[in-house]
Structure formats: structure tokens, C-alpha cells
Motif scaffolding. Sequence first.
Motif, mmCIF file in Angstrom:
data_model
loop_
_atom_site.group_PDB
_atom_site.id
_atom_site.type_symbol
_atom_site.label_atom_id
_atom_site.label_comp_id
_atom_site.label_asym_id
_atom_site.label_seq_id
_atom_site.Cartn_x
_atom_site.Cartn_y
_atom_site.Cartn_z
ATOM 1 N N ARG A 226 -6.628 -6.915 3.387
ATOM 2 C CA ARG A 226 -6.188 -5.551 3.044
ATOM 3 C C ARG A 226 -5.635 -5.487 1.622
ATOM 4 O O ARG A 226 -5.772 -4.481 0.936
ATOM 5 C CB ARG A 226 -5.102 -5.114 4.016
ATOM 6 C CG ARG A 226 -5.632 -4.686 5.360
ATOM 7 C CD ARG A 226 -5.582 -3.189 5.517
ATOM 8 N NE ARG A 226 -5.892 -2.827 6.879
ATOM 9 C CZ ARG A 226 -6.913 -2.074 7.234
ATOM 10 N NH1 ARG A 226 -7.749 -1.633 6.304
ATOM 11 N NH2 ARG A 226 -7.127 -1.757 8.476
ATOM 12 N N GLU A 227 -5.000 -6.568 1.189
ATOM 13 C CA GLU A 227 -4.448 -6.596 -0.164
ATOM 14 C C GLU A 227 -5.554 -6.511 -1.218
ATOM 15 O O GLU A 227 -5.324 -6.040 -2.330
ATOM 16 C CB GLU A 227 -3.645 -7.881 -0.362
ATOM 17 C CG GLU A 227 -2.391 -7.947 0.501
ATOM 18 C CD GLU A 227 -1.686 -9.290 0.385
ATOM 19 O OE1 GLU A 227 -2.111 -10.108 -0.458
ATOM 20 O OE2 GLU A 227 -0.719 -9.524 1.139
ATOM 21 N N LEU A 228 -6.759 -6.958 -0.844
ATOM 22 C CA LEU A 228 -7.892 -6.917 -1.766
ATOM 23 C C LEU A 228 -8.696 -5.637 -1.626
ATOM 24 O O LEU A 228 -9.302 -5.161 -2.583
ATOM 25 C CB LEU A 228 -8.815 -8.127 -1.506
ATOM 26 C CG LEU A 228 -8.183 -9.513 -1.670
ATOM 27 C CD1 LEU A 228 -9.163 -10.599 -1.235
ATOM 28 C CD2 LEU A 228 -7.765 -9.747 -3.116
ATOM 29 N N ASN A 229 -8.706 -5.082 -0.400
ATOM 30 C CA ASN A 229 -9.517 -3.894 -0.135
ATOM 31 C C ASN A 229 -8.819 -3.062 0.940
ATOM 32 O O ASN A 229 -9.049 -3.265 2.138
ATOM 33 C CB ASN A 229 -10.925 -4.325 0.306
ATOM 34 C CG ASN A 229 -11.918 -3.189 0.233
ATOM 35 O OD1 ASN A 229 -11.554 -2.027 0.365
ATOM 36 N ND2 ASN A 229 -13.180 -3.526 0.039
ATOM 37 N N LYS A 230 -7.980 -2.147 0.521
ATOM 38 C CA LYS A 230 -7.089 -1.449 1.452
ATOM 39 C C LYS A 230 -7.818 -0.550 2.437
ATOM 40 O O LYS A 230 -7.431 -0.445 3.598
ATOM 41 C CB LYS A 230 -6.075 -0.624 0.653
ATOM 42 C CG LYS A 230 -5.083 -1.461 -0.130
ATOM 43 C CD LYS A 230 -4.080 -0.577 -0.849
ATOM 44 C CE LYS A 230 -3.080 -1.436 -1.633
ATOM 45 N NZ LYS A 230 -2.097 -0.621 -2.367
ATOM 46 N N ASN A 231 -8.863 0.126 1.988
ATOM 47 C CA ASN A 231 -9.504 1.140 2.826
ATOM 48 C C ASN A 231 -10.864 0.689 3.354
ATOM 49 O O ASN A 231 -11.803 1.478 3.428
ATOM 50 C CB ASN A 231 -9.659 2.448 2.037
ATOM 51 C CG ASN A 231 -8.326 2.993 1.573
ATOM 52 O OD1 ASN A 231 -7.367 3.024 2.338
ATOM 53 N ND2 ASN A 231 -8.268 3.425 0.324
ATOM 54 N N ASN A 232 -10.955 -0.582 3.730
ATOM 55 C CA ASN A 232 -12.232 -1.099 4.208
ATOM 56 C C ASN A 232 -12.397 -0.811 5.706
ATOM 57 O O ASN A 232 -11.540 -1.182 6.523
ATOM 58 C CB ASN A 232 -12.297 -2.610 3.943
ATOM 59 C CG ASN A 232 -13.705 -3.147 4.139
ATOM 60 O OD1 ASN A 232 -14.184 -3.242 5.249
ATOM 61 N ND2 ASN A 232 -14.352 -3.483 3.037
ATOM 62 N N GLU A 233 -13.492 -0.163 6.059
ATOM 63 C CA GLU A 233 -13.733 0.209 7.455
ATOM 64 C C GLU A 233 -13.977 -1.012 8.342
ATOM 65 O O GLU A 233 -13.686 -0.982 9.543
ATOM 66 C CB GLU A 233 -14.931 1.154 7.540
ATOM 67 C CG GLU A 233 -14.676 2.508 6.895
ATOM 68 C CD GLU A 233 -15.881 3.428 6.993
ATOM 69 O OE1 GLU A 233 -16.908 2.994 7.579
ATOM 70 O OE2 GLU A 233 -15.785 4.565 6.503
ATOM 71 N N LEU A 234 -14.507 -2.086 7.758
ATOM 72 C CA LEU A 234 -14.758 -3.294 8.556
ATOM 73 C C LEU A 234 -13.454 -3.865 9.100
ATOM 74 O O LEU A 234 -13.409 -4.357 10.235
ATOM 75 C CB LEU A 234 -15.469 -4.345 7.696
ATOM 76 C CG LEU A 234 -16.898 -4.020 7.262
ATOM 77 C CD1 LEU A 234 -17.409 -5.074 6.280
ATOM 78 C CD2 LEU A 234 -17.826 -3.946 8.474
ATOM 79 N N LEU A 235 -12.396 -3.783 8.299
ATOM 80 C CA LEU A 235 -11.094 -4.275 8.756
ATOM 81 C C LEU A 235 -10.528 -3.384 9.863
ATOM 82 O O LEU A 235 -9.909 -3.882 10.806
ATOM 83 C CB LEU A 235 -10.115 -4.342 7.575
ATOM 84 C CG LEU A 235 -10.510 -5.293 6.431
ATOM 85 C CD1 LEU A 235 -9.478 -5.229 5.311
ATOM 86 C CD2 LEU A 235 -10.663 -6.722 6.934
ATOM 87 N N ASP A 236 -10.775 -2.088 9.752
ATOM 88 C CA ASP A 236 -10.344 -1.163 10.818
ATOM 89 C C ASP A 236 -11.036 -1.507 12.131
ATOM 90 O O ASP A 236 -10.422 -1.472 13.204
ATOM 91 C CB ASP A 236 -10.653 0.286 10.432
ATOM 92 C CG ASP A 236 -9.837 0.743 9.228
ATOM 93 O OD1 ASP A 236 -8.744 0.177 9.008
ATOM 94 O OD2 ASP A 236 -10.298 1.646 8.509
ATOM 95 N N GLU A 237 -12.312 -1.862 12.036
ATOM 96 C CA GLU A 237 -13.057 -2.228 13.245
ATOM 97 C C GLU A 237 -12.509 -3.511 13.863
ATOM 98 O O GLU A 237 -12.435 -3.636 15.099
ATOM 99 C CB GLU A 237 -14.538 -2.410 12.899
ATOM 100 C CG GLU A 237 -15.237 -1.115 12.544
ATOM 101 C CD GLU A 237 -16.671 -1.339 12.073
ATOM 102 O OE1 GLU A 237 -17.145 -2.506 12.135
ATOM 103 O OE2 GLU A 237 -17.313 -0.370 11.629
ATOM 104 N N LEU A 238 -12.111 -4.473 13.009
ATOM 105 C CA LEU A 238 -11.536 -5.714 13.530
ATOM 106 C C LEU A 238 -10.219 -5.453 14.260
ATOM 107 O O LEU A 238 -9.958 -6.021 15.328
ATOM 108 C CB LEU A 238 -11.312 -6.713 12.391
ATOM 109 C CG LEU A 238 -12.555 -7.324 11.731
ATOM 110 C CD1 LEU A 238 -12.153 -8.301 10.630
ATOM 111 C CD2 LEU A 238 -13.429 -8.040 12.753
#
Length: 247
Positions: A226-238
Amino acid sequence: MNQQVKYLILAILLIANLIYQCTYNFSLWNIFTSSLIIIILFYQFADIAQNKVSKFLTYVMMVVCLIEMYIGIKNNDWLLVYGFFGFLLFLLWVCLEPTLDILARFFLRHNHFSIALKFANCSIFIFGKDPYILTVKGSALNMLKRYDEALISLEESQKLGYDHPFLYANLGYCNNYLGNYEKALDYFKSASEIDPNEFGYLYSISRISIGLGNYDEALRYINKARELNKNNELLDELIEDINNLSD
């Protein structure tokens, strides 16, 4: 003989060449050509690792060889033609391995995996098993879904001492697809330790950790990602996967 002495010898040779050319046959073209030949041969036979400048000069010298061959044919000077043709063949051999490696990596980056594999195999066949080109071969095999072959090539590169996130990431992908999840996790962690700012490594660690049921560890790496890419949808899915699995 240390490197300073070698460079001193190069300087002496260049000065001697300049004095000779100016005394007996002053010509800027001849000074340029003969000096370039001295530099190219010096790098080859003084056993000094080629840098980008020396590689560029080698390619320039190839063009010079073609020009000199044309001049020789035009003036019916066959000794000049044969001499520079021989030197051109020598330069082609010197540049063949790095050229094959560059082409293999180029086609790999542009998703032409079969072509990249052909260039990698050609380099290995002619020059032997170099750790870097073995990793390129393994990466191409990964992309072609030939995971068993990829694993052999990548592990061979590791045994030869290649220590690079490119290798560890490919070992991670390969072991993940083969079902060796613990190994895959370790390799992605090794890649991330070397290059902690690569989002892909952190995402892969998080995803595999979820699959292994290590939700706390997955969350830790998701937060790093998240620190590198705050609004990444893949992280939301995880995170959604963790919430569903932990209920």
C-alpha cells in the motif's frame, strides 16, 4: 599486472600511434582508425571487463571495417580488404554473446517468448551456461508454461552463483505454478529483500501467504505494498479474500 599499469600501456600505445601517424602518414581518418583498433584489441587481450563505452566503440569499429573494405575494393587493394574482413569477423565473434543476450532479453520484455528462448538457447549452445542467460531462458520457459524445464534452468543459474531479484522472482513464479508454495514464498521474500520497492514481489508474497493461511503475514506485506500503491484494486481484493476466509 594491475589495472593502472594496463591503462598506462594503453596510453603509451595511443601516444606512439599518434606520433607515428603524424610523422609518416598524417590523416585524421588513419589516426582514428588505428587508435580505435588499439583500444578494441587492448580491451580484449588485457583481460579488462568491457564497459558500455568499449562495447559502443566495438560496434563503431564494425562500421569502420565495412568502410575500409569498401575503400579497399574501390582501390583494388585486396590486402586491405582481407585484413579488415578478418578483423570484422573477430569483432562479430567478440560481440556475438552480448548481442544474443540483448536480443533474448529484448524479445522477453516484448512478450515474444519463443523467440527469446531461441536466442537464449543459441547463446548457451555457443558460449556455455552463463547464469544470467540461464535466468532469461528460465523466464521465457515460465511464460510458455513449461515450468519443469524452467525450474531446471533457474536452479542451475542459482547454483552458478547468480544473486538477483530477477532470478528469485522467476523461481517464485515457477514453484508457485508447480504447487511448491513454501518454496515460492521464500524466493519472493528473497527478491523483495534485494528490491523492497517492487510492488509485484509484495503482492505475490501476500497472495501466497493467504493461500497458506498466514493472514497476519499477508496483511503485513499488503500494508507494505500500500505504501507503494495506495489505490490498487488488487490489494483490495486480497483484503476481501482474507475477510472471507477468516470468518
